[in-house]
Enzyme design. Structure first.
Site, PDB file in Angstrom:
ATOM      1  CB  VAL A  36      -1.165   0.023   1.105  1.00 13.69           C
ATOM      2  CG1 VAL A  36      -1.829   1.140   1.246  1.00 13.69           C
ATOM      3  CG2 VAL A  36      -1.845  -1.196   1.173  1.00 13.69           C
ATOM      4  N   PRO A  56      11.441   0.523   9.099  1.00  6.76           N
ATOM      5  CG  PRO A  56      10.951  -0.595  11.217  1.00  6.76           C
ATOM      6  CD  PRO A  56      10.225   0.306   9.947  1.00  6.76           C
ATOM      7  N   GLY A  59      10.853  -3.901   6.956  1.00  6.29           N
ATOM      8  CA  GLY A  59       9.550  -3.806   6.376  1.00  6.29           C
ATOM      9  C   GLY A  59       9.434  -3.214   5.009  1.00  6.29           C
ATOM     10  CG  ASP A 120      -8.503  -1.352   4.984  1.00  3.96           C
ATOM     11  OD1 ASP A 120      -9.730  -1.172   4.421  1.00  3.96           O
ATOM     12  OD2 ASP A 120      -8.572  -2.444   5.818  1.00  3.96           O
TER      13      ASP A 120
END
Length: 255
Positions: A36, A56, A59, A120
């Site tokens: 996303v 990080p 990720g 979301d």
């Protein structure tokens, strides 16, 4: 209540104000480094924003890592901290799989009056992202107001499939014509006349003719502006010869 036969458009509450937000050279924070976040980065870079990604390294997905490696965005290799909002931030886009952390960032943005979008979570968004079709300067966005992003994508594809080829190129050429017209007739009071004349050009010329319009055509068109006339494509291309072409009643045209 207004009469049902009112000549004015009816009000349909519950929508969003669809605008083209100009973020060129604005500082945008993207919190997160997954799929996303990658989509948010593409949207903001396409709009010429200055983007900082906070996540990080562990990720980051491949696409976000690529943007960082190409120096397309600035990367802060850690989790978000409140001090990240201190550096003249104009917008925050949050795309992390941590509802509590996302809500805290949303609250901080509200306190500082920084527009934000929490992926979301429609209730924690100042604005929504839609499904966008892009063809040069042409951008068409379909929004479901946060109800069905996948459905928005389906609708956008249907709309894009129905557009004639060359639409983006035609728009680019009309933009060139408008800019040139401002140079030759840039008086403040000429604004309404300029807009009306350009609109009439777009009505008289077909999309295919607008695609073919070149610099010589633009200069020829501009010669008609002072008289507030709009010539046809043939008149611009043929010049004086176009006025000599008349229909003589036979199967063809004669001069």
């Amino acid at each position: 209540m207004p009469p049902s036969n009112s000549k004015y458009p009816p009000i349909q509450p519950g929508g969003s104000l669809i605008v083209a937000w100009q973020v060129k050279n604005k500082h945008i924070l993207v919190v997160g480094g997954g799929e996303v976040a990658a989509g948010r980065i593409v949207h903001t870079l396409n709009a010429d924003a200055n983007v900082t990604v906070i996540s990080p390294s562990s990720g980051l997905n491949d696409e976000v890592a690529h943007r960082i490696a190409c120096n397309q965005v600035t990367h802060i290799d850690r989790k978000f901290t409140p001090s990240d909002l201190d550096d003249n931030v104009d917008m925050v886009l949050v795309a992390v799989d941590d509802p509590d952390a996302s809500t805290k960032i949303w609250q901080l943005c509200k306190e500082r009056r920084i527009p934000a979008n929490i992926a979301d979570v429609p209730s924690e968004c100042d604005f929504y992202f839609g499904s966008v079709h892009r063809d040069g300067p042409l951008q068409i966005m379909v929004s479901t107001n946060g109800n069905g992003p996948r459905l928005a994508s389906m609708v956008r594809k249907e709309i894009a499939a129905g557009l004639p080829g060359g639409t983006g190129e035609a728009i680019e050429n009309v933009g060139r014509l408008r800019r040139r017209l401002r140079e030759v007739a840039g008086a403040k009071g000429d604004g309404p006349k300029r807009m009306s004349w350009i609109s009439r050009v777009c009505e008289v010329w077909s999309l295919e003719e607008l695609v073919e319009m070149d610099d010589e055509d633009i200069e020829a068109l501009l010669r008609y502006y002072s008289s507030d006339k709009v010539p046809t494509f043939e008149q611009v291309r043929l010049g004086d010869k176009a006025d000599a072409i008349v229909f003589d009643g036979s199967m063809g045209f004669a001069c």
